[in-house]
Scaffold this motif. Structure first.
Motif, PDB file in Angstrom:
ATOM      1  N   ARG B 122      -9.867 -22.381  -9.805  1.00 55.71           N
ATOM      2  CA  ARG B 122     -10.183 -21.696  -8.563  1.00 55.71           C
ATOM      3  C   ARG B 122      -8.999 -20.851  -8.088  1.00 55.71           C
ATOM      4  N   SER B 123      -7.817 -21.460  -8.105  1.00 56.28           N
ATOM      5  CA  SER B 123      -6.683 -20.682  -7.608  1.00 56.28           C
ATOM      6  C   SER B 123      -6.354 -19.553  -8.578  1.00 56.28           C
ATOM      7  N   ALA B 124      -6.599 -19.779  -9.872  1.00 53.99           N
ATOM      8  CA  ALA B 124      -6.322 -18.711 -10.840  1.00 53.99           C
ATOM      9  C   ALA B 124      -7.283 -17.544 -10.630  1.00 53.99           C
ATOM     10  N   LEU B 125      -8.563 -17.839 -10.445  1.00 53.11           N
ATOM     11  CA  LEU B 125      -9.538 -16.764 -10.252  1.00 53.11           C
ATOM     12  C   LEU B 125      -9.247 -16.019  -8.961  1.00 53.11           C
ATOM     13  N   MET B 126      -8.824 -16.769  -7.937  1.00 56.23           N
ATOM     14  CA  MET B 126      -8.557 -16.112  -6.659  1.00 56.23           C
ATOM     15  C   MET B 126      -7.291 -15.261  -6.727  1.00 56.23           C
ATOM     16  N   SER B 127      -6.401 -15.604  -7.681  1.00 57.77           N
ATOM     17  CA  SER B 127      -5.152 -14.845  -7.764  1.00 57.77           C
ATOM     18  C   SER B 127      -5.372 -13.459  -8.362  1.00 57.77           C
ATOM     19  N   VAL B 128      -6.493 -13.292  -9.056  1.00 58.61           N
ATOM     20  CA  VAL B 128      -6.794 -11.953  -9.574  1.00 58.61           C
ATOM     21  C   VAL B 128      -7.222 -11.113  -8.372  1.00 58.61           C
ATOM     22  N   GLY B 129      -6.512 -10.060  -8.133  1.00 63.32           N
ATOM     23  CA  GLY B 129      -6.690  -9.318  -6.881  1.00 63.32           C
ATOM     24  C   GLY B 129      -8.098  -8.821  -6.659  1.00 63.32           C
ATOM     25  N   HIS B 130      -8.414  -8.648  -5.393  1.00 67.21           N
ATOM     26  CA  HIS B 130      -9.725  -8.138  -5.000  1.00 67.21           C
ATOM     27  C   HIS B 130      -9.930  -6.732  -5.539  1.00 67.21           C
ATOM     28  N   GLY B 131      -8.827  -5.990  -5.682  1.00 69.20           N
ATOM     29  CA  GLY B 131      -8.902  -4.618  -6.182  1.00 69.20           C
ATOM     30  C   GLY B 131      -9.526  -4.533  -7.569  1.00 69.20           C
ATOM     31  N   GLN B 132      -9.270  -5.558  -8.405  1.00 70.42           N
ATOM     32  CA  GLN B 132      -9.832  -5.548  -9.749  1.00 70.42           C
ATOM     33  C   GLN B 132     -11.355  -5.592  -9.690  1.00 70.42           C
ATOM     34  N   MET B 133     -11.887  -6.408  -8.786  1.00 66.67           N
ATOM     35  CA  MET B 133     -13.325  -6.495  -8.624  1.00 66.67           C
ATOM     36  C   MET B 133     -13.884  -5.171  -8.126  1.00 66.67           C
ATOM     37  N   GLU B 134     -13.217  -4.571  -7.143  1.00 66.48           N
ATOM     38  CA  GLU B 134     -13.698  -3.308  -6.591  1.00 66.48           C
ATOM     39  C   GLU B 134     -13.689  -2.209  -7.643  1.00 66.48           C
ATOM     40  N   ALA B 135     -12.599  -2.170  -8.430  1.00 64.14           N
ATOM     41  CA  ALA B 135     -12.514  -1.135  -9.457  1.00 64.14           C
ATOM     42  C   ALA B 135     -13.626  -1.320 -10.481  1.00 64.14           C
ATOM     43  N   ALA B 136     -13.938  -2.584 -10.815  1.00 63.01           N
ATOM     44  CA  ALA B 136     -14.994  -2.847 -11.786  1.00 63.01           C
ATOM     45  C   ALA B 136     -16.343  -2.397 -11.237  1.00 63.01           C
ATOM     46  N   GLY B 140     -19.031   0.957 -12.328  1.00 64.60           N
ATOM     47  CA  GLY B 140     -20.423   0.792 -12.734  1.00 64.60           C
ATOM     48  C   GLY B 140     -20.728  -0.548 -13.368  1.00 64.60           C
ATOM     49  N   LEU B 141     -19.779  -1.504 -13.356  1.00 65.49           N
ATOM     50  CA  LEU B 141     -20.078  -2.831 -13.867  1.00 65.49           C
ATOM     51  C   LEU B 141     -20.824  -3.628 -12.799  1.00 65.49           C
ATOM     52  N   SER B 142     -21.694  -4.535 -13.243  1.00 63.46           N
ATOM     53  CA  SER B 142     -22.327  -5.432 -12.281  1.00 63.46           C
ATOM     54  C   SER B 142     -21.334  -6.524 -11.932  1.00 63.46           C
ATOM     55  N   SER B 143     -21.629  -7.303 -10.904  1.00 62.53           N
ATOM     56  CA  SER B 143     -20.646  -8.292 -10.489  1.00 62.53           C
ATOM     57  C   SER B 143     -20.454  -9.378 -11.545  1.00 62.53           C
ATOM     58  N   SER B 144     -21.523  -9.725 -12.290  1.00 63.39           N
ATOM     59  CA  SER B 144     -21.323 -10.748 -13.319  1.00 63.39           C
ATOM     60  C   SER B 144     -20.578 -10.167 -14.517  1.00 63.39           C
ATOM     61  N   GLN B 145     -20.811  -8.877 -14.814  1.00 66.27           N
ATOM     62  CA  GLN B 145     -20.029  -8.244 -15.882  1.00 66.27           C
ATOM     63  C   GLN B 145     -18.558  -8.187 -15.485  1.00 66.27           C
ATOM     64  N   ALA B 146     -18.316  -7.902 -14.208  1.00 62.83           N
ATOM     65  CA  ALA B 146     -16.939  -7.830 -13.723  1.00 62.83           C
ATOM     66  C   ALA B 146     -16.262  -9.189 -13.895  1.00 62.83           C
ATOM     67  N   TYR B 147     -16.976 -10.270 -13.560  1.00 63.12           N
ATOM     68  CA  TYR B 147     -16.410 -11.606 -13.738  1.00 63.12           C
ATOM     69  C   TYR B 147     -16.092 -11.861 -15.198  1.00 63.12           C
ATOM     70  N   ARG B 148     -17.077 -11.585 -16.050  1.00 64.18           N
ATOM     71  CA  ARG B 148     -16.914 -11.925 -17.461  1.00 64.18           C
ATOM     72  C   ARG B 148     -15.811 -11.135 -18.130  1.00 64.18           C
ATOM     73  N   ARG B 149     -15.716  -9.850 -17.833  1.00 66.62           N
ATOM     74  CA  ARG B 149     -14.849  -8.991 -18.625  1.00 66.62           C
ATOM     75  C   ARG B 149     -13.506  -8.728 -17.972  1.00 66.62           C
ATOM     76  N   ILE B 150     -13.423  -8.828 -16.653  1.00 67.74           N
ATOM     77  CA  ILE B 150     -12.179  -8.456 -15.974  1.00 67.74           C
ATOM     78  C   ILE B 150     -11.538  -9.659 -15.276  1.00 67.74           C
ATOM     79  N   ILE B 151     -12.288 -10.336 -14.429  1.00 64.58           N
ATOM     80  CA  ILE B 151     -11.688 -11.382 -13.588  1.00 64.58           C
ATOM     81  C   ILE B 151     -11.338 -12.622 -14.419  1.00 64.58           C
ATOM     82  N   ILE B 152     -12.296 -13.108 -15.207  1.00 63.18           N
ATOM     83  CA  ILE B 152     -12.066 -14.363 -15.930  1.00 63.18           C
ATOM     84  C   ILE B 152     -10.960 -14.232 -16.985  1.00 63.18           C
ATOM     85  N   PRO B 153     -10.962 -13.160 -17.816  1.00 61.99           N
ATOM     86  CA  PRO B 153      -9.861 -13.072 -18.783  1.00 61.99           C
ATOM     87  C   PRO B 153      -8.489 -13.076 -18.113  1.00 61.99           C
TER      88      PRO B 153
END
Lengths: 251, 237, 235
Positions: B122-136, B140-153
């Motif tokens: 949880r703390s690791a996922l939260m440490s990935v900045g909000h900006g990464q999600m917004e940029a994803a 044009g990525l969906s929110s689950s694609q953003a999680y899978r490809r950007i946030i989780i790695p």
């Protein structure tokens, strides 16, 4: 092409946008000016639904919806037709420059990989980074990162590109390279909405300048109208201050 | 103070036979807990409030109580509970009292480690900045694609040092498995020691073995970190 | 299934709670001794003299790899014999001595890491600015660096303290009559019945203690950081 009407947005009790209208035609370069806290950035973020406005409508070609009632499909379609350039770049830290550009093409838009890579390289070439395809963001300078950010925004050939203060996080000596890329995009006929403090850019490139303050559009017009004959007192004050700062800066 | 060195050598060799048990508990627990903890973390970040509260309560309880107490509690609860479950509800003819006690170790340590890992993730996922999600999303990525490809790695790389810590703590906690009659390194050394009252020697041997095991685990994670975090390296001119 | 009597949890609570002070007293002694050793280790680590630093780092590394119960047994069986070699007889010493020794060793290594990371987190500019402003080295340390270190170290210190309390519950294995020890004695007296209720009671006590410690230190942190908050920009 893109028309937004009566946008209202608050954060808690703080009303940031109090009814903003904006009309964008193909090929327009609109520069939004205004003091900090005037709602410029929020307006930009509402257009591609990074923030959800409480009130107002958006008409994007054949998409007609209110901000509040927009469906997932509407949002997804609008996002795929817009590019967004962030103030602090927000490059994907785990992807190379090229992957940053192709990610949205391959995964978001289902463009075949070869085609996406071709277009990604083309976009990076356009911003002058043909020698940096395989660099990670941490290995690039701020100016280079922002140029990747622009390449990422233009690679999908969006109908309109939104720039949120693209140069304000950069060291002064790196601002020029980013503005240069933006100018050449404008020359090629891209449609752009730019939030910035770069008066020179507004003067040279914009065909419309919008001045915002306190969550509303105070005044708009061509650069020459707005800069040489501002009507509203708030615009006059703002321009005085900014131009003096610019002047101070140059000496 | 004289140490009985020949006893130590013998016990060392003998205690080595407990390593597979110790490693098996650690590995099986991690394999069960990592996915569970991960989905719990995701669920708490995106899921509904009621489930989130319940998960938070569970994590708080596990983190607030000693492992040894969890072991003692579960070991006095599980056999009769499982017996009741198998006999009266599932009507299976399994003699619970002949089951390998290592199963209890799997259960107790998994319950514990799942809670710890869910906090790590949880703390690791939260440490990935909000900006990464917004940029994803803006790309044009969906929110689950953003999680899978950007946030989780990115989150996984952030989490790795803490996963390493969790593994080491787990490895150390398995030394309490002897309380559930599991024959791990500790249990073997304890029995050897009891013959001739060579306790100091026996536990020193256990200590050496644990230092070796912990070192191996840390090397393993260093290698993983090196291969996963290539993108963070800076080029220094 | 064995019958479960919730009211026995209350009985167990009332019988074990009087022994909570032993748990707390052992903890306090451990924190004091462990922190002092931790400071020495940090000093050795920061000063960058090869021998002192190597010893500190090996100590910290080895300690990090030892399961608490193993060290507890080593100290319990080994310390009397070691001291006997110097002519000191502690065979009749209280069990608490062994517990405090063991956990001071473990806690000091944790503290050394907490102190070091807090020290390293502070911008060297702070020290330089203070010295330039005319403060002495000592004034710089205790007026500028120490308060900032404390705030940074506090969350990690809280974690270490909670861990100490939880690991400290192992003391019953060498016969210390703290709250956990009392619980075990009670279960023994009942020939193993009502174990579940007793363990639950103990779990509740430990859980409450953890929450209490975290609450107290969170409040303390809030109190210490007032005035250090960064003004955030308006959206």
């Amino acid at each position: 092409m893109l028309e937004i009407n009566n946008v209202h947005k608050s954060f808690g009790k703080n009303q940031i946008l109090k009814g903003v209208d904006l009309n964008v035609e193909k090929g327009d370069i609109i520069v939004i000016l205004g003091p900090s806290g005037s709602g410029k950035t929020t307006l930009l973020r509402c257009i591609n639904f990074l923030e959800r406005a409480e009130e107002g409508t958006i008409n994007f070609d054949e998409i007609h919806t209110s901000f509040k009632g927009a469906s997932k499909q509407d949002i997804s379609r609008i996002r795929k037709r817009t590019g967004f350039v962030f103030q602090n770049y927000n490059l994907f830290a785990n992807k190379t420059a090229l992957q940053n550009v192709t990610e949205g093409l391959i995964v978001g838009r289902k463009i075949p990989k070869d085609e996406a890579i071709r277009r990604g390289k083309q976009a990076l070439d356009k911003v002058g980074l043909s020698d940096r395809y395989d660099y990670y963001p941490s290995q690039l300078s701020g100016g280079q990162q922002q140029r990747v950010g622009i390449a990422r925004a233009i690679a999908a050939e969006p109908d309109v590109i939104l720039f949120d203060e693209p140069t304000s996080a950069l060291d002064p000596e790196l601002v020029g390279e980013v503005l240069g890329v933006m100018k050449s995009l404008a020359k090629e006929g891209a449609t752009m909405i730019v939030v910035t403090h770069e008066m020179g850019f507004a003067q040279d490139v914009a065909n419309e300048v919008v001045f915002m303050d306190g969550g509303v559009i105070v005044e708009k017009g061509t650069p020459s109208e707005l800069f040489s004959r501002p009507k509203d007192e708030r615009t006059i004050q703002f321009l005085k201050r900014i131009i003096r700062e610019d002047f101070d800066y140059s000496i | 103070m004289n140490l009985n060195l020949s006893f130590m050598a013998e016990t060392f060799v003998h205690a080595l036979t407990g390593i597979p048990t110790t490693l098996k508990i650690t590995l099986v627990t991690m394999l069960i807990s990592a996915p569970l903890g991960f989905f719990m973390a995701l669920g708490r970040m995106k899921g509904n409030k009621g489930g989130g509260r319940l998960a938070a309560l569970y994590v708080s309880f596990i983190r607030g109580t000693p492992v040894v107490l969890q072991i003692l509690f579960m070991y006095s609860l599980l056999p009769s509970l499982l017996n009741y479950l198998f006999k009266s509800i599932l009507h299976l003819n399994i003699n619970i009292f002949r089951m390998d006690p290592i199963v209890y170790a799997y259960i107790v340590f998994s319950l514990n480690t799942t809670a710890i890992l869910s906090e790590v993730f949880r703390s690791a996922l939260m440490s990935v900045g909000h900006g990464q999600m917004e940029a994803a999303l803006a790309s044009g990525l969906s929110s689950s694609q953003a999680y899978r490809r950007i946030i989780i790695p990115q989150g996984l790389v952030v989490a790795l040092p803490n996963i390493c810590n969790t593994t080491i703590n787990l490895l150390k906690s398995t030394s309490l498995a002897f309380m559930m009659t599991v024959k791990d390194i500790m249990a073997i050394a304890k029995m050897d020691a009891a013959y001739g009252y060579n306790y100091i020697e026996a536990y020193l041997v256990v200590l050496v073995i644990y230092i070796i095991l912990c070192t191996l685990v840390q090397i393993l994670f260093k290698v993983m970190e090196g291969s996963l975090s290539g993108y963070r390296r800076r080029i220094t001119a | 299934m064995r019958p479960f009597h919730p009211q026995l949890i209350l009985t167990a609570l009332s019988k074990t709670l009087p022994y909570l002070w032993v748990t707390i007293a052992v903890m306090i002694a451990t924190v004091v001794i462990g922190s002092l050793i931790g400071l020495l280790l940090t000093r050795a680590n920061i000063r960058r003299r090869l021998i002192g630093r190597s010893i500190a780092q090996i100590y910290i590394y080895v300690t990090r790899c030892i399961p608490s119960i193993v060290l507890l047994f080593i100290v319990y069986y080994g310390l009397p014999e070691l001291l006997l070699a110097f002519g000191i007889n502690i065979n009749n010493a209280s069990r608490a001595v062994f517990v405090i020794t063991t956990f001071s060793i473990l806690f000091s290594a944790n503290m050394a890491e907490v102190f070091r990371s807090a020290y390293e987190a502070i911008d060297p500019g702070q020290r330089e600015a203070a010295l330039c402003a005319g403060l002495s080295e000592w004034q710089t340390f205790h007026r500028i660096l120490l308060p900032q270190c404390t705030v940074i170290a506090l969350p990690n210190f809280t974690n270490a303290l909670v861990n100490l309390m939880k690991e400290g519950s192992l003391a019953y294995t060498i016969g210390l009559l703290d709250i956990m020890g009392k619980g075990q004695v009670m279960i023994g007296q009942n020939n193993g019945s009502f174990a579940l209720e007793t363990y639950l009671a103990l779990a509740i006590v430990y859980w409450c203690m953890t929450l209490l410690i975290e609450k107290v230190f969170a409040t303390l942190e809030k109190h210490l950081t007032r005035g250090q908050k960064i003004l955030s920009d308006a959206p």
